[in-house]
Design a protein around this motif. Structure first.
Motif, PDB file in Angstrom:
ATOM      1  N   ILE A  76      36.782  27.958  30.237  1.00 60.03           N
ATOM      2  CA  ILE A  76      37.900  27.710  29.684  1.00 60.03           C
ATOM      3  C   ILE A  76      38.457  29.095  29.461  1.00 60.03           C
ATOM      4  N   ILE A  77      37.609  30.188  29.085  1.00 59.38           N
ATOM      5  CA  ILE A  77      37.817  31.844  28.738  1.00 59.38           C
ATOM      6  C   ILE A  77      37.831  32.623  30.302  1.00 59.38           C
ATOM      7  N   ALA A  78      36.676  31.832  31.090  1.00 60.79           N
ATOM      8  CA  ALA A  78      36.962  32.747  32.485  1.00 60.79           C
ATOM      9  C   ALA A  78      38.295  32.040  33.105  1.00 60.79           C
ATOM     10  N   GLU A  79      38.144  30.623  33.385  1.00 64.77           N
ATOM     11  CA  GLU A  79      40.052  30.050  34.128  1.00 64.77           C
ATOM     12  C   GLU A  79      40.794  31.318  33.391  1.00 64.77           C
ATOM     13  N   ALA A  80      40.805  31.219  32.147  1.00 64.84           N
ATOM     14  CA  ALA A  80      41.679  31.250  31.575  1.00 64.84           C
ATOM     15  C   ALA A  80      42.539  32.917  31.997  1.00 64.84           C
ATOM     16  N   ALA A 109      45.782  33.906  34.416  1.00 65.00           N
ATOM     17  CA  ALA A 109      46.754  35.088  33.987  1.00 65.00           C
ATOM     18  C   ALA A 109      46.761  35.757  35.022  1.00 65.00           C
ATOM     19  N   GLY A 110      45.283  36.655  35.694  1.00 68.53           N
ATOM     20  CA  GLY A 110      45.719  37.440  36.493  1.00 68.53           C
ATOM     21  C   GLY A 110      46.080  37.414  37.237  1.00 68.53           C
ATOM     22  N   SER A 111      46.100  35.699  37.890  1.00 67.98           N
ATOM     23  CA  SER A 111      47.094  35.806  39.070  1.00 67.98           C
ATOM     24  C   SER A 111      47.908  35.939  39.090  1.00 67.98           C
ATOM     25  N   VAL A 112      49.054  35.185  37.840  1.00 73.07           N
ATOM     26  CA  VAL A 112      50.222  35.002  37.822  1.00 73.07           C
ATOM     27  C   VAL A 112      50.554  36.358  37.589  1.00 73.07           C
ATOM     28  N   ARG A 113      49.886  37.203  36.649  1.00 71.83           N
ATOM     29  CA  ARG A 113      50.428  38.342  36.442  1.00 71.83           C
ATOM     30  C   ARG A 113      50.495  39.663  37.423  1.00 71.83           C
ATOM     31  N   ASN A 114      49.167  39.080  38.462  1.00 69.12           N
ATOM     32  CA  ASN A 114      49.344  39.920  39.487  1.00 69.12           C
ATOM     33  C   ASN A 114      50.161  39.719  40.605  1.00 69.12           C
ATOM     34  N   ALA A 115      51.397  38.043  40.730  1.00 71.30           N
ATOM     35  CA  ALA A 115      51.872  37.687  41.581  1.00 71.30           C
ATOM     36  C   ALA A 115      53.689  38.396  41.239  1.00 71.30           C
ATOM     37  N   TYR A 116      53.570  39.008  39.699  1.00 75.47           N
ATOM     38  CA  TYR A 116      54.977  39.195  39.431  1.00 75.47           C
ATOM     39  C   TYR A 116      54.992  40.174  39.682  1.00 75.47           C
ATOM     40  N   HIS A 117      56.421  41.021  40.147  1.00 75.28           N
ATOM     41  CA  HIS A 117      56.779  42.083  40.850  1.00 75.28           C
ATOM     42  C   HIS A 117      58.130  42.803  40.204  1.00 75.28           C
ATOM     43  N   THR A 118      58.104  43.172  39.509  1.00 72.82           N
ATOM     44  CA  THR A 118      59.995  43.593  38.703  1.00 72.82           C
ATOM     45  C   THR A 118      60.516  43.441  39.849  1.00 72.82           C
ATOM     46  N   LYS A 119      61.475  42.806  40.122  1.00 71.69           N
ATOM     47  CA  LYS A 119      62.919  43.658  41.308  1.00 71.69           C
ATOM     48  C   LYS A 119      64.059  43.795  41.352  1.00 71.69           C
ATOM     49  N   TYR A 120      63.956  44.568  40.669  1.00 70.40           N
ATOM     50  CA  TYR A 120      65.562  45.083  39.964  1.00 70.40           C
ATOM     51  C   TYR A 120      64.847  46.236  40.579  1.00 70.40           C
ATOM     52  N   ARG A 121      66.342  47.455  40.336  1.00 68.09           N
ATOM     53  CA  ARG A 121      67.267  49.019  40.605  1.00 68.09           C
ATOM     54  C   ARG A 121      67.454  49.363  39.337  1.00 68.09           C
ATOM     55  N   THR A 122      67.093  50.803  39.882  1.00 65.61           N
ATOM     56  CA  THR A 122      67.764  51.494  37.930  1.00 65.61           C
ATOM     57  C   THR A 122      68.502  52.310  38.905  1.00 65.61           C
ATOM     58  N   ARG A 150      47.184  44.881  34.538  1.00 65.17           N
ATOM     59  CA  ARG A 150      45.994  45.767  33.622  1.00 65.17           C
ATOM     60  C   ARG A 150      45.085  45.348  34.153  1.00 65.17           C
ATOM     61  N   LYS A 151      44.274  46.813  34.039  1.00 68.53           N
ATOM     62  CA  LYS A 151      42.639  47.027  34.889  1.00 68.53           C
ATOM     63  C   LYS A 151      42.180  46.562  33.942  1.00 68.53           C
ATOM     64  N   GLY A 152      41.163  45.140  34.709  1.00 68.81           N
ATOM     65  CA  GLY A 152      39.901  44.969  33.534  1.00 68.81           C
ATOM     66  C   GLY A 152      40.235  43.072  33.677  1.00 68.81           C
ATOM     67  N   VAL A 153      41.323  42.746  33.855  1.00 69.13           N
ATOM     68  CA  VAL A 153      41.487  40.839  33.921  1.00 69.13           C
ATOM     69  C   VAL A 153      41.136  40.420  34.959  1.00 69.13           C
ATOM     70  N   PHE A 154      40.451  40.659  36.030  1.00 66.16           N
ATOM     71  CA  PHE A 154      40.025  40.159  36.805  1.00 66.16           C
ATOM     72  C   PHE A 154      38.475  40.574  36.087  1.00 66.16           C
ATOM     73  N   GLY A 155      38.068  41.318  36.550  1.00 59.92           N
ATOM     74  CA  GLY A 155      36.661  42.258  35.811  1.00 59.92           C
ATOM     75  C   GLY A 155      36.562  40.586  34.292  1.00 59.92           C
ATOM     76  N   ALA A 156      37.074  40.680  33.370  1.00 61.07           N
ATOM     77  CA  ALA A 156      36.442  40.019  32.330  1.00 61.07           C
ATOM     78  C   ALA A 156      36.453  39.012  32.961  1.00 61.07           C
ATOM     79  N   GLY A 157      37.172  37.897  34.208  1.00 62.51           N
ATOM     80  CA  GLY A 157      36.936  37.030  34.555  1.00 62.51           C
ATOM     81  C   GLY A 157      36.160  36.518  35.257  1.00 62.51           C
ATOM     82  N   ALA A 158      35.139  37.796  35.979  1.00 59.83           N
ATOM     83  CA  ALA A 158      33.664  37.902  36.061  1.00 59.83           C
ATOM     84  C   ALA A 158      33.190  37.771  35.077  1.00 59.83           C
TER      85      ALA A 158
END
Length: 187
Positions: free
Chosen positions: A103-107, A111-124, A138-146
């Motif tokens: 369950i921890i590995a799958e989470a 979470a890493g896949s969803v967060r990595n796919a999220y891209h901010t689309k706004y301009r300032t 954040r660095k290490g999320v997929f590493g923790a999964g591995a």
């Protein structure tokens, strides 16, 4: 005895999942801040999104591995009884540990896949002291999964071996279940 073919198949799925998770960690999306030609506004530009696919692949391979082990062991709760003893006790402990690690590995992978796919689309509006925030994983999320894939692989293999040993050593009681009264009959 535990099925060697099953153990090899599960090991292969776990190795593939581990490799995909490590590759996803190495290929995380990164972002750069760009300014338009007139310098009116800034925006974020993201590079390749391959690590999302790698993370989802690792998620699926680990899930297939877990399903194979649970189907082969009848998810520990179905089927015939296990013989009491050390193998059954270890099978219970490893079963629980296997599910927690899974369950921890799958989470982590999800979470890493969803967060990595999220891209901010706004301009300032362009300001040197207040650039847009280009959020990335954040660095290490997929590493923790591995890492948890690795632990899940080890624990699930040991679980299946202990389960098989406890299942095969079970000897059902072969005599009648009633109280024998033949010796006390009056003649």
């Amino acid at each position: 005895m535990a099925s060697t073919l099953l153990l090899v198949a599960v090991f292969i799925f776990d190795v593939i999942a581990f490799g995909l998770a490590v590759a996803a960690e190495q290929r995380r999306s990164t972002a750069s801040i760009f300014t338009d030609n007139e310098k009116n506004y800034s925006y974020c530009v993201y590079d390749s999104d391959i690590s999302t696919g790698l993370g989802v692949g690792a998620f699926l391979f680990l899930m297939v591995s877990q399903v194979i082990i649970m189907v082969a062991s009848r998810c520990f709760c179905c089927g015939r009884a296990l013989s009491p003893g050390g193998s059954r006790a270890w099978a219970v402990v490893l079963f629980i540990t296997c599910w927690v690690m899974f369950i921890i590995a799958e989470a982590c992978l999800l979470a890493g896949s969803v967060r990595n796919a999220y891209h901010t689309k706004y301009r300032t509006i362009f300001m040197a002291e207040n650039p847009p925030s280009c959020e990335t994983l954040r660095k290490g999320v997929f590493g923790a999964g591995a890492a948890f894939i690795f632990f899940t692989a080890i624990v699930s293999e040991f679980y299946y071996v202990c389960y098989s040993k406890a299942r095969e050593s079970f000897q059902p009681y072969g005599r009648e279940t009633g109280v024998g009264m033949g010796a006390y009959s009056s003649t």
